[in-house]
Write a protein that holds these residues in place. Structure first.
Motif, PDB file in Angstrom:
ATOM      1  N   UNK A 182      -8.792 -81.773  -2.259  1.00  0.00           N
ATOM      2  CA  UNK A 182      -8.844 -83.207  -1.995  1.00  0.00           C
ATOM      3  C   UNK A 182     -10.300 -83.602  -1.765  1.00  0.00           C
ATOM      4  N   UNK A 183     -10.685 -84.747  -2.286  1.00  0.00           N
ATOM      5  CA  UNK A 183     -12.002 -85.298  -2.020  1.00  0.00           C
ATOM      6  C   UNK A 183     -11.883 -86.751  -1.615  1.00  0.00           C
ATOM      7  N   UNK A 224      -8.685 -87.104 -10.775  1.00  0.00           N
ATOM      8  CA  UNK A 224      -7.738 -88.207 -10.640  1.00  0.00           C
ATOM      9  C   UNK A 224      -8.059 -88.978  -9.366  1.00  0.00           C
ATOM     10  N   UNK A 225      -8.022 -90.294  -9.442  1.00  0.00           N
ATOM     11  CA  UNK A 225      -8.131 -91.141  -8.253  1.00  0.00           C
ATOM     12  C   UNK A 225      -6.717 -91.439  -7.777  1.00  0.00           C
ATOM     13  N   UNK A 268      -4.545 -80.331 -11.672  1.00  0.00           N
ATOM     14  CA  UNK A 268      -4.393 -79.299 -10.646  1.00  0.00           C
ATOM     15  C   UNK A 268      -3.320 -79.768  -9.660  1.00  0.00           C
ATOM     16  N   UNK A 269      -2.101 -79.248  -9.775  1.00  0.00           N
ATOM     17  CA  UNK A 269      -1.020 -79.706  -8.895  1.00  0.00           C
ATOM     18  C   UNK A 269      -1.349 -79.452  -7.425  1.00  0.00           C
ATOM     19  N   UNK A 270      -0.938 -80.377  -6.580  1.00  0.00           N
ATOM     20  CA  UNK A 270      -1.112 -80.194  -5.152  1.00  0.00           C
ATOM     21  C   UNK A 270      -0.228 -79.060  -4.644  1.00  0.00           C
ATOM     22  N   UNK A 284       1.929 -77.822  -1.354  1.00  0.00           N
ATOM     23  CA  UNK A 284       2.682 -78.625  -0.393  1.00  0.00           C
ATOM     24  C   UNK A 284       1.806 -78.987   0.802  1.00  0.00           C
ATOM     25  N   UNK A 285       0.948 -78.080   1.192  1.00  0.00           N
ATOM     26  CA  UNK A 285       0.046 -78.349   2.313  1.00  0.00           C
ATOM     27  C   UNK A 285      -0.951 -79.445   1.958  1.00  0.00           C
ATOM     28  N   UNK A 286      -1.510 -79.381   0.748  1.00  0.00           N
ATOM     29  CA  UNK A 286      -2.470 -80.396   0.321  1.00  0.00           C
ATOM     30  C   UNK A 286      -1.809 -81.768   0.240  1.00  0.00           C
ATOM     31  N   UNK A 287      -0.573 -81.805  -0.244  1.00  0.00           N
ATOM     32  CA  UNK A 287       0.153 -83.079  -0.317  1.00  0.00           C
ATOM     33  C   UNK A 287       0.350 -83.667   1.077  1.00  0.00           C
TER      34      UNK A 287
END
Length: 303
Positions: free
Chosen positions: A143-144, A156-157, A273-275, A277-280
């Motif tokens: 994530x940025x 992706x935004x 790059x799929x998230x 579950x933690x990143x989501x």
């Protein structure tokens, strides 16, 4: 050879009797005996010597049991790993953000994330927008959070949050009672400007130029929090984003600047790059945290 036969054999080896194995597995004793007999036929050698009072494992059974037990240990370990993945207890999330969010918004988002997933780990990098974009496009972070008006094929935004810039000054400043400030109001005031290569600096410079006013710049710095801190200590008036102003709560007065200077904050992810579950989950906390902070700022700017 099948799993039911191996389960019966393992239970008999561990408990030392067919009767105990049957009780452990909640099946009949003849059923366990049959499973072990079928396993012996499949293997081609005897596993137990039947005698009065119980069973005695053969040497071959002892050797075979070591491998069977290792297999079951591996299955148990896989089950434990699956449980850890499901509960995110072994999860790690890496994200990069602007300094303006690192003082309050990001820490609060991380705290909420940790309350949901106490064993998960979060790694945060704090950089300029350009560096955040590099980390996202090189897939070094999931994530940025950055300022960007670019539409590129390598990231992706996910969302864009529309903040604005405000004037911040020490509480005792003569202009602290104003409801808004314009370039005309700031004509002779000592100003602390953001570094000229930033998007916000170019917007501010253009605003003064449109009013044909040459700003009295006494200092130039980066990031916004540094400019705001200088203003808090009486070095001048700084024009910074409203989230940095919130982080300076109690130390500065924040007043809207007109014409409005946008400060758009984008949440980004690497392309294709799929998230995890933690990143989501962390993304959701950051999204809601930024949204709520901007709403808080919009309610009034006498911080």
């Amino acid at each position: 050879m099948n799993q039911r036969q191996l389960v019966a054999f393992r239970a008999a080896m561990m408990l030392g009797s067919i009767t105990a194995a049957a009780k452990e597995l909640n099946v009949s004793q003849p059923a366990v005996s049959r499973l072990i007999s079928d396993l012996e036929f499949s293997l081609g050698f005897a596993l137990f010597i039947r005698q009065t009072g119980g069973i005695v494992p053969t040497a071959e059974a002892t050797e075979f049991f070591r491998e069977v037990d290792m297999m079951f240990y591996s299955l148990d370990r896989l089950a434990a790993v699956a449980d850890e993945i499901r509960s995110l207890s072994r999860a790690t999330v890496r994200f990069a953000t602007l300094p303006m969010l690192s003082f309050k918004v990001a820490p609060l988002a991380i705290r909420r994330f940790q309350a949901r997933f106490p064993a998960a780990r979060v790694f945060q990098d704090v950089y300029t927008s350009a560096r955040v974009l590099e980390l996202v496009t090189s897939r070094q972070v999931e994530i940025g959070v950055a300022q960007t008006h670019e539409r590129r094929s390598d990231f992706d935004i996910l969302s864009t949050h529309h903040a604005r810039c405000v004037c911040v000054m020490e509480p005792g400043h003569p202009l602290a009672s104003a409801t808004e400030l314009t370039p005309q109001d700031l004509r002779d005031e000592p100003l602390i400007m953001l570094a000229r290569h930033t998007q916000s600096a170019s917007y501010i410079t253009n605003a003064f130029a449109d009013h044909q006013i040459s700003p009295n710049i006494v200092s130039e710095t980066q990031p916004s929090f540094a400019a705001g801190s200088m203003a808090a200590h009486g070095c001048g008036i700084a024009i910074i984003d409203e989230l940095s102003a919130i982080a300076l709560e109690g130390k500065v007065i924040a007043i809207p600047f007109k014409p409005e200077i946008p400060f758009d904050i984008c949440i980004l992810k690497p392309k294709n790059m799929p998230f995890s579950r933690a990143a989501e989950a962390l993304h959701q906390e950051l999204h809601e945290g930024i949204r709520d902070a901007i709403e808080q700022a919009a309610k009034g700017h006498k911080v």
